[in-house]
Design an enzyme around this catalytic site. Structure first.
Site, PDB file in Angstrom:
ATOM      1  N   LYS A 108     -20.973  22.153 -25.180  1.00 11.55           N
ATOM      2  CA  LYS A 108     -22.185  23.176 -25.351  1.00 11.55           C
ATOM      3  C   LYS A 108     -23.459  22.342 -25.328  1.00 11.55           C
ATOM      4  CE  LYS A 108     -19.905  27.036 -25.692  1.00 11.55           C
ATOM      5  NZ  LYS A 108     -20.158  28.271 -24.815  1.00 11.55           N
ATOM      6  N   SER A 160     -12.593  20.425 -25.142  1.00 11.85           N
ATOM      7  CA  SER A 160     -13.996  21.106 -25.058  1.00 11.85           C
ATOM      8  C   SER A 160     -14.494  21.084 -26.372  1.00 11.85           C
ATOM      9  CB  SER A 160     -13.898  22.498 -24.752  1.00 11.85           C
ATOM     10  OG  SER A 160     -12.998  23.310 -25.356  1.00 11.85           O
ATOM     11  N   GLU A 219      -6.364  30.036 -21.758  1.00  8.79           N
ATOM     12  CA  GLU A 219      -6.822  30.781 -22.665  1.00  8.79           C
ATOM     13  C   GLU A 219      -5.784  31.196 -23.683  1.00  8.79           C
ATOM     14  OE1 GLU A 219      -8.824  34.157 -21.365  1.00  8.79           O
ATOM     15  OE2 GLU A 219      -7.198  34.924 -20.212  1.00  8.79           O
ATOM     16  N   ASP A 277      -8.177  38.047 -21.861  1.00  9.06           N
ATOM     17  CA  ASP A 277      -9.129  38.896 -20.960  1.00  9.06           C
ATOM     18  C   ASP A 277      -9.231  38.333 -19.526  1.00  9.06           C
ATOM     19  OD1 ASP A 277     -12.193  37.904 -21.161  1.00  9.06           O
ATOM     20  OD2 ASP A 277     -10.858  37.312 -22.847  1.00  9.06           O
TER      21      ASP A 277
END
Length: 298
Positions: free
Chosen positions: A45, A290, A190, A196
């Site tokens: 991030k 990540s 995921e 989703d």
């Protein structure tokens, strides 16, 4: 809808270079792992946050975050010497909220369903610039710098596995990878309990899951839904989305610790989990780790 370009990502690489570690590729058996857990804030991030702050040049910032983006934005704001407010959902890991506070940000805790509205309200009330965790071209371009590094560091790469939540990471990486070599397969991963993105791709439209469903997964950083912007990138540039179970995530965390000597939080381990479970395409593969902000008491 205009998508992020390779030129956007190359410009972002120049901006973030002074503040971002060019993470190595670490081989574990036949898999190469890109450990963004080694970044100063413990996750990828930092790339999107520092690029967004550089592009937007704000006088103060606010965001909503499960933890990692909030920590990264707090770090970027501290570099610039501006105030930062981070809205986190109730139940966010203490290791992440403590880090947000340590970087000098104000922390606001709200029920999960209210975090976006709360951040928007704070932006309006205090005159702060909202820097979303994924739904912004500058954030996506910053995350895409990982793709540039993968393509430069592993000639002949055939598959890149990327965790998916709000979609900023995979949107940026896929944009870089496909621009440089369209034959490389970019596959999103995921949790089954927060799937989703897989459902959205199958339906051909953006599908959202309520927090009561996504908060079942241990992968706390992968509970967000795709935005219209990131869904457009996924539809245009991502080859597939696959899912992994909670037990497979745990197994991948243990594997990364034992075979690569890398600490991965659950969200960071899902790409490796997909590889170990055999849910990916064959070929020379890189898994994006990540984040490594693992709660030591968990």
């Amino acid at each position: 809808m205009e998508l992020v370009s390779i030129d956007d990502i190359r410009a972002a690489a120049d901006r973030v270079a002074p503040h971002v570690l060019r993470t190595p590729l670490i081989q574990a058996d036949d898999l190469w792992v890109k450990p963004e857990s080694l970044q100063r804030v413990g996750s990828f991030k930092i790339r999107g946050a520092t690029n967004a702050v550089a592009v937007l040049d704000p006088q103060g910032v606010v965001t909503h975050s499960s933890g990692n983006h909030g920590q990264a934005l707090a770090y970027a704001a501290r570099l610039k010497g501006i105030p930062c407010v981070v809205v986190v959902p109730e139940g966010a890991p203490k290791v992440k909220t403590d880090a947000i506070w340590a970087w000098g940000a104000e922390l606001v805790v709200v029920p999960p369903a209210q975090r976006v509205v709360a951040a928007e309200k704070l932006a309006a009330e205090r005159g702060l610039t909202l820097v979303p965790p994924y739904d912004h071209p500058a954030v996506i371009a910053g995350q895409g710098t990982i793709g540039l590094e993968v393509m430069a560091d592993l000639p002949g790469v055939e598959v890149v596995l990327v965790p998916v939540s709000g979609g900023g990471l995979i949107s940026g990486i896929a944009s870089a990878v496909k621009a440089l070599d369209p034959s490389v397969r970019v596959i999103g991963v995921e949790p089954e309990l927060a799937a989703d993105a897989a459902e959205s791709v199958a339906a051909g439209r953006r599908v959202t899951w309520e927090p009561e469903r996504t908060f079942r997964t241990i992968a706390d950083g992968l509970r967000a839904d795709l935005s219209e912007l990131t869904f457009a990138h996924v539809r245009a540039r991502v080859d597939a989305i696959v899912t992994v179970t909670e037990d497979e995530i745990r197994d991948a965390m243990r594997y990364l610790a034992a075979r690569a000597r890398l600490v991965a939080e659950p969200s960071g381990a899902v790409a490796t989990a997909a590889y170990l479970a055999g849910r990916t395409a064959p070929g020379r593969t890189v898994a994006i780790l990540s984040g490594g902000n693992l709660d030591p008491s968990a």
